[in-house]
Design a protein around this motif. Structure first.
Motif, PDB file in Angstrom:
ATOM      1  N   ALA A 113     -40.548  21.842  27.672  1.00  0.00           N
ATOM      2  CA  ALA A 113     -41.185  21.896  28.986  1.00  0.00           C
ATOM      3  C   ALA A 113     -42.665  21.555  28.848  1.00  0.00           C
ATOM      4  O   ALA A 113     -43.281  21.838  27.805  1.00  0.00           O
ATOM      5  CB  ALA A 113     -41.012  23.272  29.596  1.00  0.00           C
TER       6      ALA A 113
ATOM      7  N   ALA B  50     -39.146  22.675  35.416  1.00  0.00           N
ATOM      8  CA  ALA B  50     -40.453  22.735  34.755  1.00  0.00           C
ATOM      9  C   ALA B  50     -41.206  21.415  34.912  1.00  0.00           C
ATOM     10  O   ALA B  50     -42.425  21.412  35.141  1.00  0.00           O
ATOM     11  CB  ALA B  50     -40.271  23.070  33.276  1.00  0.00           C
TER      12      ALA B  50
ATOM     13  N   ASP C  39     -42.460  21.069  38.569  1.00  0.00           N
ATOM     14  CA  ASP C  39     -43.632  21.917  38.797  1.00  0.00           C
ATOM     15  C   ASP C  39     -44.879  21.297  38.163  1.00  0.00           C
ATOM     16  O   ASP C  39     -45.956  21.276  38.777  1.00  0.00           O
ATOM     17  CB  ASP C  39     -43.399  23.311  38.220  1.00  0.00           C
ATOM     18  CG  ASP C  39     -42.391  24.119  39.034  1.00  0.00           C
ATOM     19  OD1 ASP C  39     -42.110  23.733  40.190  1.00  0.00           O
ATOM     20  OD2 ASP C  39     -41.882  25.126  38.499  1.00  0.00           O
TER      21      ASP C  39
END
Length: 485
Positions: A324, A463, A466
């Motif tokens: 991530a 992830a 975002d």
């Protein structure tokens, strides 16, 4: 056995590639070229050097493999785009060619880049495009402008020497700001705005069509028949032909000094407000969209200079698969940005540095920042889902970690080709093959053999989304800061 010759006129070299009927390389040579920069922001090249390089390349090919040259049945051309080659009444060169990376005509580009210009051409008028260069010549070199009989793009000047025909093709012409990109014809209105007429433009063919035949004296000099010369393509369109990006929904991701996300489309759907290029493809009835980030591998080169380690030493320890995204964010605007901001003044930053940020975290942030800038290019075009598979090319494609990162940031498969030459010279040769034989482009332009496929992972999707949203919020703040500094 019939061969095909691809000639790729690059800014720094001319490459000649002969492939056989199976498209396996038979012989290749490269001849260096130089660029002159007489003033700040200027970039010029002597068109005579293109002819000299081509003559040298063919002489070397003939000396090393005369049978391969004698078996050539078709020639295709590729070349760097947007260059202004100005010819007089006797096709004499009136001044050095003004190249794609010349920025002197920024005022003229701003003048032409209005609602009318964008509606006709489907694109922002950038300073590097050809039309503003001619407006600059009109205003600054009027004695030269009044003698202009023809304006040719670089590869088309080479074609004039090869065939005696003043011709161009759709993919290169689309980068001039004189083409009605939807109608695939010259725009009388855009020519009028630069005090030119259609009589001063070359004829137009599709990239797969015959544009002329090799002149008898050159055929005799090189020991080959008077073969057909295809329309060819601008460098990126020809590169797409080389990696099999000819069907709608296919694309390639180039991670060179700059980054390019190129997708083929069957419909003309311009989005000039996003600074994405919408050009004709070299394949008839097809267009392409191309987003550009100016500092892709250049961002890693910059970091390697700062940290005094080679790029491979920075990326190698990261392994072959990504996690991530980290907390640190890098905006890769080291030289301004093209897509989607069209902002020459913006500059890059690190955001979110903390005491625990180490060397590896900074490397990851730079790679992630470039990946998100390529996501910007994707969003400027059709967005996530508009392409399911991208072929990776360029120096940056040697990093498995970066390609895995790209797959997750772009949410599509990234395909790494097996080793081989799949660049613009091969694309030009493929276009020459179609012109010589009438073959179906989809048949003779397949995707290269695959070495590895990188697929997005569902568990990382949230992830990455975002992190991309955080990345997107930073440009407005940095823009305001850059404008105030």
């Amino acid at each position: 056995m019939a061969n095909t010759l691809g000639l790729d006129l690059g800014t720094s070299s001319l490459k000649a590639l002969i492939v056989d009927e199976t498209q396996a390389p038979v012989a290749t040579v490269s001849v260096p070229l130089s660029v002159e920069r007489p003033h700040f922001g200027w970039s010029e090249q002597d068109p005579a050097s293109w002819i000299a390089a081509c003559r040298e390349a063919l002489a070397r090919l003939k000396a090393e493999n005369p049978a391969a040259v004698a078996a050539v049945a078709g020639i295709g051309l590729s070349g760097h785009m947007h260059g202004a080659t100005l010819l007089g009444a006797g096709d004499e060169v009136l001044r050095p060619c003004i190249l794609w990376n010349d920025t002197r005509s920024f005022r003229e580009a701003r003048e032409l880049d209005d609602e009318e210009g964008r509606a006709i051409t489907g694109n922002i008028v950038f300073p590097g495009f050809t039309a503003p260069k001619l407006l600059w010549v009109l205003r600054n070199e009027p004695n030269i402008f009044e003698r202009v009989r023809r304006v040719l793009l670089p590869k088309d000047y080479l074609r004039l020497w090869l065939t005696g025909e003043a011709m161009s093709e759709m993919s290169d012409a689309a980068g001039t700001s004189w083409l009605d990109t939807a109608g695939r014809r010259w725009s009388d209105r855009m020519l009028e705005r630069t005090s030119l007429s259609r009589d001063q433009m070359p004829g137009l063919v599709e990239g797969t069509e015959v544009s002329g035949r090799l002149r008898a004296e050159l055929a005799a000099e090189w020991g080959m028949p008077q073969v057909v010369v295809a329309g060819g393509g601008g460098d990126n369109a020809a590169s797409a032909c080389g990696v099999g990006v000819v069907q709608p929904g296919t694309g390639f991701l180039s991670l060179g000094t700059s980054g390019v996300l190129f997708t083929a489309a069957e419909r003309y759907e311009p989005r000039p407000e996003t600074a994405i290029h919408t050009f004709c493809h070299a394949i008839p009835g097809t267009w392409h969209q191309m987003g550009v980030t100016l500092s892709a591998a250049a961002s890693i080169e910059w970091l390697s200079t700062v940290l005094k380690e080679k790029p491979g030493e920075l990326t190698g320890p990261l392994g072959e698969s990504c996690d991530a995204p980290g907390r640190a964010i890098f905006l890769p605007y080291l030289a301004g940005e093209r897509t989607p901001h069209n902002d020459a003044d913006i500059r890059g930053v690190f955001v979110g540095l903390e005491a625990s940020t180490d060397r590896a975290a900074m490397v990851r942030a730079v790679l992630e920042g470039v990946a998100f800038s390529m996501r910007d290019c994707l969003e400027a075009g059709g967005g996530v889902g508009s392409v399911s598979r991208l072929v990776a090319v360029g120096a940056g494609s040697r990093s498995g970690y970066w390609l895995d990162l790209m797959a997750n940031a772009l949410r599509c498969e990234i395909v790494l080709p097996a080793s081989g030459d799949f660049g613009a010279a091969l694309g030009a040769a493929r276009l020459g093959l179609v012109a010589a034989t009438g073959a179906d482009p989809a048949t003779v332009m397949p995707e290269p053999p695959t070495a590895r496929v990188f697929a997005p992972r569902a568990e990382l999707e949230g992830a990455f989304e975002d992190a991309y949203r955080r990345y997107r919020t930073l440009y407005p703040a940095i823009r305001d800061w850059s404008a105030a500094s």
